[in-house]
Design a protein around this motif. Structure first.
Motif, PDB file in Angstrom:
ATOM      1  N   ALA A   9      64.910  47.168  12.989  1.00  0.00           N
ATOM      2  CA  ALA A   9      66.335  46.833  12.873  1.00  0.00           C
ATOM      3  C   ALA A   9      66.912  46.373  14.199  1.00  0.00           C
ATOM      4  N   ALA A  10      66.469  46.983  15.294  1.00  0.00           N
ATOM      5  CA  ALA A  10      67.006  46.690  16.618  1.00  0.00           C
ATOM      6  C   ALA A  10      66.359  45.472  17.277  1.00  0.00           C
ATOM      7  N   GLY A  11      65.402  44.840  16.608  1.00  0.00           N
ATOM      8  CA  GLY A  11      64.745  43.668  17.177  1.00  0.00           C
ATOM      9  C   GLY A  11      63.682  43.990  18.199  1.00  0.00           C
ATOM     10  N   ARG A  12      63.209  45.227  18.221  1.00  0.00           N
ATOM     11  CA  ARG A  12      62.162  45.620  19.174  1.00  0.00           C
ATOM     12  C   ARG A  12      60.763  45.435  18.596  1.00  0.00           C
ATOM     13  N   LEU A  13      60.704  45.258  17.293  1.00  0.00           N
ATOM     14  CA  LEU A  13      59.465  44.972  16.593  1.00  0.00           C
ATOM     15  C   LEU A  13      59.734  43.848  15.600  1.00  0.00           C
ATOM     16  N   ASP A  14      58.712  43.043  15.337  1.00  0.00           N
ATOM     17  CA  ASP A  14      58.845  42.017  14.296  1.00  0.00           C
ATOM     18  C   ASP A  14      58.522  42.571  12.917  1.00  0.00           C
ATOM     19  N   GLY A  15      57.751  43.666  12.875  1.00  0.00           N
ATOM     20  CA  GLY A  15      57.384  44.223  11.590  1.00  0.00           C
ATOM     21  C   GLY A  15      56.786  45.609  11.725  1.00  0.00           C
ATOM     22  N   TYR A  16      56.651  46.259  10.596  1.00  0.00           N
ATOM     23  CA  TYR A  16      56.095  47.611  10.526  1.00  0.00           C
ATOM     24  C   TYR A  16      55.507  47.808   9.139  1.00  0.00           C
ATOM     25  N   TYR A  17      54.388  48.521   9.078  1.00  0.00           N
ATOM     26  CA  TYR A  17      53.819  48.871   7.773  1.00  0.00           C
ATOM     27  C   TYR A  17      53.111  50.210   7.892  1.00  0.00           C
ATOM     28  N   GLU A  18      53.021  50.912   6.782  1.00  0.00           N
ATOM     29  CA  GLU A  18      52.289  52.174   6.770  1.00  0.00           C
ATOM     30  C   GLU A  18      52.030  52.599   5.337  1.00  0.00           C
ATOM     31  N   ARG A  19      50.926  53.272   5.150  1.00  0.00           N
ATOM     32  CA  ARG A  19      50.563  53.870   3.871  1.00  0.00           C
ATOM     33  C   ARG A  19      50.712  55.381   3.976  1.00  0.00           C
ATOM     34  N   GLY A  20      51.087  56.023   2.858  1.00  0.00           N
ATOM     35  CA  GLY A  20      51.100  57.477   2.814  1.00  0.00           C
ATOM     36  C   GLY A  20      52.419  58.114   3.202  1.00  0.00           C
ATOM     37  N   ALA A  68      58.238  46.636   6.422  1.00  0.00           N
ATOM     38  CA  ALA A  68      59.560  46.166   6.852  1.00  0.00           C
ATOM     39  C   ALA A  68      59.337  45.128   7.936  1.00  0.00           C
ATOM     40  N   ALA A  69      60.036  44.008   7.833  1.00  0.00           N
ATOM     41  CA  ALA A  69      59.827  42.946   8.815  1.00  0.00           C
ATOM     42  C   ALA A  69      60.949  41.928   8.754  1.00  0.00           C
ATOM     43  N   SER A  70      61.061  41.149   9.814  1.00  0.00           N
ATOM     44  CA  SER A  70      61.981  40.028   9.815  1.00  0.00           C
ATOM     45  C   SER A  70      61.621  39.070   8.684  1.00  0.00           C
ATOM     46  N   PRO A  71      62.622  38.440   8.057  1.00  0.00           N
ATOM     47  CA  PRO A  71      62.309  37.395   7.084  1.00  0.00           C
ATOM     48  C   PRO A  71      61.449  36.323   7.766  1.00  0.00           C
ATOM     49  N   GLY A  72      60.431  35.900   7.092  1.00  0.00           N
ATOM     50  CA  GLY A  72      59.485  34.959   7.687  1.00  0.00           C
ATOM     51  C   GLY A  72      58.212  35.643   8.146  1.00  0.00           C
ATOM     52  N   VAL A  73      58.328  36.898   8.562  1.00  0.00           N
ATOM     53  CA  VAL A  73      57.152  37.709   8.885  1.00  0.00           C
ATOM     54  C   VAL A  73      56.780  38.579   7.689  1.00  0.00           C
ATOM     55  N   PHE A  74      57.788  38.995   6.927  1.00  0.00           N
ATOM     56  CA  PHE A  74      57.560  39.963   5.855  1.00  0.00           C
ATOM     57  C   PHE A  74      56.520  39.484   4.845  1.00  0.00           C
ATOM     58  N   GLU A  75      56.723  38.309   4.265  1.00  0.00           N
ATOM     59  CA  GLU A  75      55.833  37.870   3.185  1.00  0.00           C
ATOM     60  C   GLU A  75      54.396  37.639   3.650  1.00  0.00           C
ATOM     61  N   PRO A  76      54.142  36.920   4.754  1.00  0.00           N
ATOM     62  CA  PRO A  76      52.750  36.771   5.178  1.00  0.00           C
ATOM     63  C   PRO A  76      52.092  38.100   5.560  1.00  0.00           C
ATOM     64  N   LEU A  77      52.871  39.009   6.168  1.00  0.00           N
ATOM     65  CA  LEU A  77      52.318  40.318   6.512  1.00  0.00           C
ATOM     66  C   LEU A  77      51.993  41.103   5.251  1.00  0.00           C
ATOM     67  N   GLN A  78      52.912  41.106   4.299  1.00  0.00           N
ATOM     68  CA  GLN A  78      52.684  41.809   3.044  1.00  0.00           C
ATOM     69  C   GLN A  78      51.468  41.239   2.310  1.00  0.00           C
ATOM     70  N   ARG A  79      51.324  39.928   2.339  1.00  0.00           N
ATOM     71  CA  ARG A  79      50.194  39.275   1.660  1.00  0.00           C
ATOM     72  C   ARG A  79      48.866  39.667   2.302  1.00  0.00           C
ATOM     73  N   LEU A  80      48.831  39.695   3.631  1.00  0.00           N
ATOM     74  CA  LEU A  80      47.603  40.116   4.318  1.00  0.00           C
ATOM     75  C   LEU A  80      47.271  41.568   3.990  1.00  0.00           C
ATOM     76  N   LEU A  81      48.273  42.415   3.988  1.00  0.00           N
ATOM     77  CA  LEU A  81      48.037  43.830   3.678  1.00  0.00           C
ATOM     78  C   LEU A  81      47.504  44.004   2.266  1.00  0.00           C
TER      79      LEU A  81
END
Length: 271
Positions: free
Chosen positions: A204-215, A250-263
């Motif tokens: 949210a603060a712009g310190r990361l472009d994205g985040y993901y985690e399982r569990g 969770a990610a910036s728009p534009g990063v979210f979909e490609p990251l989600q697809r790779l995951l």
């Protein structure tokens, strides 16, 4: 116009998070990290965790006795008001044990099943994040006053800085490491902060472009997910699904979909 109920819920969440954060910060034994390989410090951390949850739930019960509660340390009441509190009194337990600053108190309030309030306070970072549904995401910290949060403009995926976390279960953690190994060549880099709530706020603060985690559990996600979304980030789970224990992204728009697809392609959601 902000709903007066939401204003009241936010005020209560902020007060409870501040008081629990101070309890955890000031009550942590100075020598806790020195004995971190022994069993007794774990007991101390568990006691602090439970004490923080009791403080939060006691304050909520006093002010809003008809609300429901779901807490990490076992608090579970149904309530009759249509409001339910989702509480993680200490997110980032291992960081807390070792004296690392990235741990937080996370408090969310749901109304009729939808998260409407999120507060995450990180006492050792001197920062508190909050959001009301539809009202944006905000933070206080080393700067003057409240700062409105906005996720970073999306870079190309190979320039994205992405955080993740690893499960306590060895087999799951091993699989997560294999997924991370496949992702690393496709990103700028990967970080591992140790607190899901703080990672979501850092998106949210712009310190990361994205985040993901399982569990993750509902209490890990509820407040930080709202804060990230109110800052303009996209959040979800597997494609077409909401964040869940299977996968949270969770990610910036534009990063979210490609990251989600790779995951999804890498099977990040299962062994």
């Amino acid at each position: 116009m902000t709903d007066p109920l939401h204003t009241d819920l936010l005020d209560l969440a902020q007060e409870a998070a501040a008081r629990a954060g101070a309890l955890l910060r000031d009550g942590r034994p100075a020598d806790l990290a020195v004995a971190a390989t022994k069993s007794s410090p774990i007991d101390v951390v568990t006691e602090m965790d439970i004490a923080a949850e009791k403080l939060i739930t006691g304050l909520i019960a006093e002010r809003r006795p008809d609300d429901g509660i779901l807490g990490e340390e076992g608090a579970a009441t149904e309530g009759t008001s249509g409001v339910r509190w989702v509480i993680d009194p200490l997110d980032g337990t291992v960081n807390y044990l070792y004296g690392l600053p990235t741990w937080a108190v996370s408090i969310a309030a749901e109304q009729d099943g939808e998260t409407v309030i999120g507060v995450v306070t990180a006492p050792m970072r001197g920062e508190t994040f909050h959001a009301v549904r539809g009202g944006g995401a905000w933070a206080t910290g080393a700067w003057d006053g409240e700062r409105r949060l906005a996720c970073r403009p999306a870079p190309p995926l190979d320039q994205a800085l992405v955080s993740t976390g690893f499960n306590y279960v060895t087999d799951v953690r091993t699989h997560q490491a294999e997924v991370a190994q496949r992702l690393i060549p496709l990103l700028r880099d990967i970080r591992r902060g140790g607190s899901a709530a703080v990672d979501l706020c850092d998106v949210a603060a712009g310190r990361l472009d994205g985040y993901y985690e399982r569990g993750l559990h509902p209490w890990d996600l509820a407040a930080g997910d709202l804060i990230a979304r109110e800052a303009g980030a996209l959040t979800g789970g597997r494609p077409g699904e909401r964040p869940s224990g299977d996968l949270a992204v969770a990610a910036s728009p534009g990063v979210f979909e490609p990251l989600q697809r790779l995951l999804e392609d890498f099977g990040a959601w299962h062994d």
